[in-house]
Scaffold this motif. Structure first.
Motif, PDB file in Angstrom:
ATOM      1  N   ASN A   1     -33.663  92.856   8.770  1.00  0.00           N
ATOM      2  CA  ASN A   1     -33.088  91.686   7.094  1.00  0.00           C
ATOM      3  C   ASN A   1     -31.905  92.212   7.021  1.00  0.00           C
ATOM      4  O   ASN A   1     -31.971  92.935   6.753  1.00  0.00           O
ATOM      5  N   TYR A   2     -31.270  90.966   6.015  1.00  0.00           N
ATOM      6  CA  TYR A   2     -30.493  91.280   5.686  1.00  0.00           C
ATOM      7  C   TYR A   2     -30.360  92.702   4.770  1.00  0.00           C
ATOM      8  O   TYR A   2     -29.279  93.438   4.981  1.00  0.00           O
TER       9      TYR A   2
ATOM     10  N   TYR B   1     -27.327  95.696   5.568  1.00  0.00           N
ATOM     11  CA  TYR B   1     -26.733  96.079   4.283  1.00  0.00           C
ATOM     12  C   TYR B   1     -26.748  97.576   3.821  1.00  0.00           C
ATOM     13  O   TYR B   1     -25.671  98.244   4.290  1.00  0.00           O
ATOM     14  N   GLU B   2     -28.221  97.826   3.854  1.00  0.00           N
ATOM     15  CA  GLU B   2     -28.406  99.419   4.044  1.00  0.00           C
ATOM     16  C   GLU B   2     -28.037 100.608   4.864  1.00  0.00           C
ATOM     17  O   GLU B   2     -27.358 101.095   3.967  1.00  0.00           O
TER      18      GLU B   2
ATOM     19  N   GLY C   1     -27.435 103.740   1.602  1.00  0.00           N
ATOM     20  CA  GLY C   1     -27.929 104.871   2.984  1.00  0.00           C
ATOM     21  C   GLY C   1     -26.409 104.729   4.236  1.00  0.00           C
ATOM     22  O   GLY C   1     -27.292 105.785   5.354  1.00  0.00           O
ATOM     23  N   SER C   2     -25.184 104.685   3.930  1.00  0.00           N
ATOM     24  CA  SER C   2     -24.363 104.605   4.451  1.00  0.00           C
ATOM     25  C   SER C   2     -23.247 105.557   3.820  1.00  0.00           C
ATOM     26  O   SER C   2     -23.331 106.075   2.375  1.00  0.00           O
TER      27      SER C   2
ATOM     28  N   GLY D   1     -21.846  98.055  12.000  1.00  0.00           N
ATOM     29  CA  GLY D   1     -20.871  97.292  10.839  1.00  0.00           C
ATOM     30  C   GLY D   1     -22.138  96.123  10.234  1.00  0.00           C
ATOM     31  O   GLY D   1     -23.104  95.433  11.432  1.00  0.00           O
ATOM     32  N   LEU D   2     -21.418  95.742   9.101  1.00  0.00           N
ATOM     33  CA  LEU D   2     -22.812  94.275   8.917  1.00  0.00           C
ATOM     34  C   LEU D   2     -21.939  93.343   9.140  1.00  0.00           C
ATOM     35  O   LEU D   2     -22.933  92.621  10.158  1.00  0.00           O
ATOM     36  N   ASP D   3     -20.994  92.487   9.891  1.00  0.00           N
ATOM     37  CA  ASP D   3     -20.210  92.234  10.524  1.00  0.00           C
ATOM     38  C   ASP D   3     -21.225  92.310  12.475  1.00  0.00           C
ATOM     39  O   ASP D   3     -20.969  90.886  12.631  1.00  0.00           O
ATOM     40  N   VAL D   4     -20.825  93.666  12.993  1.00  0.00           N
ATOM     41  CA  VAL D   4     -21.357  93.518  13.956  1.00  0.00           C
ATOM     42  C   VAL D   4     -23.305  93.438  14.075  1.00  0.00           C
ATOM     43  O   VAL D   4     -23.574  92.551  15.183  1.00  0.00           O
TER      44      VAL D   4
END
Length: 337
Positions: free
Chosen positions: A300-301, A305-306, A312-313, A55-58
């Motif tokens: 990178n960010y 994100y993608e 893409g998710s 995940g993004l937070d992970v």
């Protein structure tokens, strides 16, 4: 209830006052970062079928591990609900909280914590079953609404409905997943949370196509990683791990081309980011290639994100406010120099 909230706030502030600096040293001695995450929000922090957190937070916590250890895998993920997250951070149970947490004045000034940036700009919305034919939140007068307790979501809803003169009955749960499941099973007329989380939890519902979001966005929800107050070095490490990912995207540095950029680029901004020039690791007690390791191992960010919440998710979210500042969004990092 008010007395209980004040007591809890006072307790955390007192614990923060006794917190010792030296998180980096403790992390290095332990050999891993202890990262507080959700109990499972798709796209942000959730274990896969093999128990690996994604995940993004992970990825934010993995970036910090890459900066500190040169190894993004040196993280222990600790699932926390909304009520226990701040106590776990201030008490030292975790080193960083990366758990869809909204930056607010009260949290920033009274709990002994510091927000190290915003890794997702969000807003609160409402999910309903399409069969109800609702077109506006204002049509929820008299409705039951599933919501997670101990969150800004619960408070925002109360403020908004009071201002609009809408009567409602909140049905509260310890986790967002429980609230979403209850809504899906028909216990509530609506489910409210941040729209990004709603998109993720909707993918787990029995028939996602039967559920839609009402058009109103009733709040600002700047979500980001949190650390204890009183340790500026650790605060800077977490903050600049996020900033490095943003700057890398702006410079076009990816996990796939970072080695080539490091070897061939003459751009001074690139050379500073990969650790060949500029401040390097000075001031944070990190190796000179700390940002290179983040991009090489995590990306990178934009990459993070993608793969987690973007097109893409399974969530398929547009960048929107989370696009870079030079692409119409709000994501903006100070320069590395």
């Amino acid at each position: 209830m008010k007395k209980t909230l004040i007591s809890a706030t006072a307790l955390m502030a007192a614990m923060a006052g006794t917190a010792m600096a030296g998180t980096l040293e403790n992390v290095q001695e332990r050999g891993a970062i202890q990262c507080g995450v959700t109990s499972g929000v798709p796209g942000f922090s959730v274990p896969d079928d093999k128990g690996n957190w994604k995940g993004l937070d992970v990825d934010l916590c993995r970036a910090v591990a890459a900066a500190v250890f040169g190894d993004a895998t040196k993280v222990k993920f600790i699932p926390l609900n909304a009520k226990e997250r701040f106590t776990a951070l201030v008490s030292g149970e975790i080193d960083v909280l990366s758990r869809v947490t909204t930056w607010t004045q009260t949290r920033d000034t009274q709990l002994g914590i510091n927000f190290a940036g915003v890794n997702y700009y969000d807003g609160q919305g409402f999910l309903v079953k399409n069969e109800l034919g609702l077109k506006s939140v204002k049509e929820l007068d008299g409705a039951t609404v599933c919501v997670q307790s101990g969150t800004t979501t619960e408070l925002n809803m109360a403020d908004y409905f009071r201002a609009q003169g809408i009567s409602y009955t909140p049905v509260v749960f310890d986790t967002n997943d429980q609230a979403a499941q209850a809504f899906d099973s028909g216990r509530c007329d609506s489910f409210t949370t941040d729209l990004s989380q709603a998109a993720g939890l909707r993918t787990r519902m029995q028939d996602p196509s039967s559920v839609g979001a009402l058009p109103e966005v009733i709040s600002k929800e700047p979500l980001g990683p949190v650390v204890r107050q009183g340790d500026d070095t650790w605060f800077n490490i977490v903050k600049w791990s996020h900033n490095a990912m943003l700057n890398a995207e702006e410079l076009g540095i990816t996990s796939a081309n970072v080695d080539k950029m490091k070897a061939e680029s003459t751009n001074p901004n690139v050379k500073r980011l990969v650790g060949l020039d500029g401040p390097k690791g000075k001031g944070m007690d990190l190796p000179d290639d700390w940002a290179y390791q983040i991009v090489k191992q995590v990306g990178n960010y934009g990459e993070a994100y993608e793969r987690n919440v973007g097109k893409g998710s399974p969530l398929g979210l547009e960048r929107g406010l989370n696009a870079l500042w030079n692409q119409g969004g709000l994501q903006y990092a100070p320069p590395m120099r």
